[in-house]
Design an enzyme around this catalytic site. Structure first.
Site, PDB file in Angstrom:
ATOM      1  N   ASP A 145     -45.293   9.979  -5.201  1.00 41.78           N
ATOM      2  CA  ASP A 145     -44.212   9.323  -5.950  1.00 41.78           C
ATOM      3  C   ASP A 145     -43.766  10.079  -7.206  1.00 41.78           C
ATOM      4  OD1 ASP A 145     -46.587   8.609  -7.301  1.00 41.78           O
ATOM      5  OD2 ASP A 145     -45.742   6.706  -7.977  1.00 41.78           O
ATOM      6  N   ARG A 187     -57.478  10.042   0.716  1.00 39.96           N
ATOM      7  CA  ARG A 187     -57.261  10.461  -0.666  1.00 39.96           C
ATOM      8  C   ARG A 187     -58.352   9.957  -1.607  1.00 39.96           C
ATOM      9  NH1 ARG A 187     -52.037   6.922  -2.576  1.00 39.96           N
ATOM     10  NH2 ARG A 187     -52.025   8.489  -4.214  1.00 39.96           N
ATOM     11  N   ARG A 242     -49.181  -0.944  -5.920  1.00 42.04           N
ATOM     12  CA  ARG A 242     -49.781  -0.651  -4.608  1.00 42.04           C
ATOM     13  C   ARG A 242     -51.152  -1.312  -4.548  1.00 42.04           C
ATOM     14  NH1 ARG A 242     -45.432   0.835  -4.228  1.00 42.04           N
ATOM     15  NH2 ARG A 242     -44.537   2.760  -3.407  1.00 42.04           N
ATOM     16  N   LEU A 251     -44.405  13.149  -7.970  1.00 35.18           N
ATOM     17  CA  LEU A 251     -43.940  14.488  -7.584  1.00 35.18           C
ATOM     18  C   LEU A 251     -42.499  14.424  -7.084  1.00 35.18           C
ATOM     19  CD1 LEU A 251     -43.739  16.557  -4.831  1.00 35.18           C
ATOM     20  CD2 LEU A 251     -44.158  17.423  -7.119  1.00 35.18           C
ATOM     21  N   TYR A 298     -51.868  12.389   3.631  1.00 38.40           N
ATOM     22  CA  TYR A 298     -51.459  11.203   4.383  1.00 38.40           C
ATOM     23  C   TYR A 298     -50.667  11.598   5.618  1.00 38.40           C
ATOM     24  CZ  TYR A 298     -46.805  11.303   2.142  1.00 38.40           C
ATOM     25  OH  TYR A 298     -45.554  11.651   1.708  1.00 38.40           O
ATOM     26  N   ALA A 310     -38.800   7.165  -1.180  1.00 39.45           N
ATOM     27  CA  ALA A 310     -38.381   7.812  -2.434  1.00 39.45           C
ATOM     28  C   ALA A 310     -37.090   7.244  -3.022  1.00 39.45           C
ATOM     29  CB  ALA A 310     -38.281   9.326  -2.284  1.00 39.45           C
ATOM     30  N   ALA A 311     -36.664   6.059  -2.567  1.00 37.38           N
ATOM     31  CA  ALA A 311     -35.472   5.432  -3.175  1.00 37.38           C
ATOM     32  C   ALA A 311     -35.722   5.229  -4.666  1.00 37.38           C
ATOM     33  CB  ALA A 311     -35.171   4.093  -2.509  1.00 37.38           C
ATOM     34  N   ASN A 361     -44.756   0.815  -9.855  1.00 34.62           N
ATOM     35  CA  ASN A 361     -45.067   1.140  -8.459  1.00 34.62           C
ATOM     36  C   ASN A 361     -46.327   0.437  -7.951  1.00 34.62           C
ATOM     37  OD1 ASN A 361     -43.827   2.478  -6.393  1.00 34.62           O
ATOM     38  ND2 ASN A 361     -43.949   4.481  -7.388  1.00 34.62           N
ATOM     39  N   ASP A 416     -38.118   6.603  -6.569  1.00 36.27           N
ATOM     40  CA  ASP A 416     -38.438   7.855  -7.267  1.00 36.27           C
ATOM     41  C   ASP A 416     -37.166   8.632  -7.603  1.00 36.27           C
ATOM     42  OD1 ASP A 416     -41.046   7.109  -6.598  1.00 36.27           O
ATOM     43  OD2 ASP A 416     -41.067   8.389  -4.808  1.00 36.27           O
TER      44      ASP A 416
HETATM   45  P1  ADP Z   1     -38.531   1.252  -4.401  1.00 35.71           P
HETATM   46  O1  ADP Z   1     -38.351   2.423  -3.490  1.00 35.71           O
HETATM   47  O2  ADP Z   1     -39.296   1.631  -5.621  1.00 35.71           O
HETATM   48  O3  ADP Z   1     -39.020  -0.007  -3.744  1.00 35.71           O
HETATM   49  P2  ADP Z   1     -35.976  -0.114  -4.591  1.00 35.71           P
HETATM   50  O4  ADP Z   1     -36.067  -0.587  -3.182  1.00 35.71           O
HETATM   51  O5  ADP Z   1     -35.933  -1.166  -5.616  1.00 35.71           O
HETATM   52  O6  ADP Z   1     -37.101   0.939  -4.971  1.00 35.71           O
HETATM   53  O7  ADP Z   1     -34.704   0.802  -4.682  1.00 35.71           O
HETATM   54  C1  ADP Z   1     -34.474   1.684  -5.765  1.00 35.71           C
HETATM   55  C2  ADP Z   1     -33.001   1.912  -5.891  1.00 35.71           C
HETATM   56  O8  ADP Z   1     -32.498   2.524  -4.688  1.00 35.71           O
HETATM   57  C3  ADP Z   1     -32.192   0.654  -6.070  1.00 35.71           C
HETATM   58  O9  ADP Z   1     -32.123   0.265  -7.430  1.00 35.71           O
HETATM   59  C4  ADP Z   1     -30.834   1.068  -5.529  1.00 35.71           C
HETATM   60  O10 ADP Z   1     -30.110   1.756  -6.537  1.00 35.71           O
HETATM   61  C5  ADP Z   1     -31.197   2.052  -4.423  1.00 35.71           C
HETATM   62  N1  ADP Z   1     -31.193   1.362  -3.128  1.00 35.71           N
HETATM   63  C6  ADP Z   1     -32.249   0.899  -2.422  1.00 35.71           C
HETATM   64  N2  ADP Z   1     -31.862   0.329  -1.267  1.00 35.71           N
HETATM   65  C7  ADP Z   1     -30.507   0.447  -1.229  1.00 35.71           C
HETATM   66  C8  ADP Z   1     -29.485   0.079  -0.293  1.00 35.71           C
HETATM   67  N3  ADP Z   1     -29.751  -0.536   0.873  1.00 35.71           N
HETATM   68  N4  ADP Z   1     -28.185   0.376  -0.608  1.00 35.71           N
HETATM   69  C9  ADP Z   1     -27.876   1.024  -1.743  1.00 35.71           C
HETATM   70  N5  ADP Z   1     -28.778   1.375  -2.673  1.00 35.71           N
HETATM   71  C10 ADP Z   1     -30.075   1.099  -2.416  1.00 35.71           C
END
Ligand code: ADP
Length: 301
Positions: A30, A103, A167, A32, A88, A255-256, A165, A258
């Site tokens: 994460d 890990r 976990r 990284l 992983y 990585a959304a 994060n 991250d």
């Molecule tokens: P994590 O990966 O930490 O669980 P989130 O799921 O909260 O993070 O998503 C992080 C960011 O990614 C969100 O704030 C948003 O900006 C973007 N995101 C995630 N899912 C979507 C989606 N389906 N459509 C558009 N943006 C998204």
């Protein structure tokens, strides 16, 4: 020129390839992932160092080579002859991804044994970036040492950025996790939580409650991510909501969070407003989830 030190664990990643039964080898983790995107976004305006521990074996050398090739500073990475890096495996079952980890004895778990090395790595840096995973892998005493070092870093003018994060399976108990997360919130300036996890483990009624819990702990800047939902922000006592345009195509959400953090931080460090920084983070993560894998070259577009 800003210097960011990301603290955490980079792991070897084995992921299925198109060829049946074959796996490709990569590196991810994460903090990284965030460092990798930050490096790309900041170009000549920033130096991004990674702070961890690895072994002295060939795979550890390869990991350092990967980091260096990505332009990430490796000067402060400790080498431990008695350990190696964590691994992983991504498993695919009818299109559903699941992860298996090796890990428990990784070198990164020992990274805070040398407090002086940590202090030295952070000396003169602008930002220390870490996550709940960074602290989950540390033995409790080392966690306390790291919190003390971050507190001193902050007192010296540095900014601590923390993504909780959550976990639970990395922790002995849920109470240990939530307690340690709040301990680190107390030494953080910017907290970047994800609402769904926070609601599950802290029982927050809504994103504002998440933000309040962290501002009450002393973080002046909290950005509550919420998947495709609106982002709730508290900045210097001001609250606002940033709309997210749900992505038309979601390929892989790895990585959304991250990449969001990297896009947000790069814009923040470039002097942009909170609104602009949040929009920038959301724009990058929206592109990243349209691609397979944690690290997507889209960031350079
Ligand atoms: P994590 O990966 O930490 O669980 P989130 O799921 O909260 O993070 O998503 C992080 C960011 O990614 C969100 O704030 C948003 O900006 C973007 N995101 C995630 N899912 C979507 C989606 N389906 N459509 C558009 N943006 C998204």
């Amino acid at each position: 020129m800003k210097r960011i030190v990301a603290i955490g664990e980079c792991m070897v990643e084995l992921s299925p390839t198109a060829a049946q039964g074959q796996y490709g080898l990569g590196f991810a983790g994460d903090t990284l992932n965030a460092a990798w995107y930050l490096r790309r976004l900041m170009g000549d305006n920033g130096q991004v160092d990674y702070l961890t521990a690895v072994g002295t074996d060939t795979i550890s050398d390869q990991m350092l080579g990967f980091l260096k090739d990505a332009g990430i500073g490796t000067t402060h990475i400790q080498r431990r002859p008695d350990r190696t890096v964590g691994l992983y495996l991504i498993q695919l079952d009818h299109g559903e991804r699941s992860f298996a980890y090796w890990r428990d004895e990784s070198a990164a778990r020992a990274m805070a044994q040398d407090a002086e090395a940590l202090r030295l790595a952070l000396s003169g840096a602008d930002i220390a970036y870490l996550s709940g995973i960074t602290i989950a892998i540390l033995p409790p005493d080392d966690r306390t040492v790291l919190a003390g070092i971050l507190s001193d870093f902050r007192a010296g003018g540095g900014t601590v950025v923390f993504d909780p994060n959550l976990r639970p399976r990395l922790w002995k108990s849920d109470a240990e996790m939530t307690g340690a997360i709040m301990d680190f919130a107390h030494v953080s300036d910017i907290v970047l939580p994800s609402y769904e996890d926070e609601a599950t483990w802290f029982g927050d009624a809504d994103p504002r409650a998440t933000a309040r819990r962290y501002t009450d702990a002393g973080a002046g800047y909290v950005v509550v991510k919420n998947g495709p939902g609106d982002i709730f922000v508290t900045h210097d006592g001001r609250e606002f909501i940033s709309k997210v345009q749900p992505a038309a195509k979601v390929v892989d959400t790895t990585a959304a969070g991250d990449s969001f953090n990297a896009g947000f931080l790069a814009a923040h460090l470039a002097g942009h407003s909170a609104e602009e920084a949040v929009t920038s983070g959301a724009a990058l993560s929206a592109r990243v989830i349209g691609q397979y894998g944690a690290l997507s070259e889209l960031a350079t577009e």
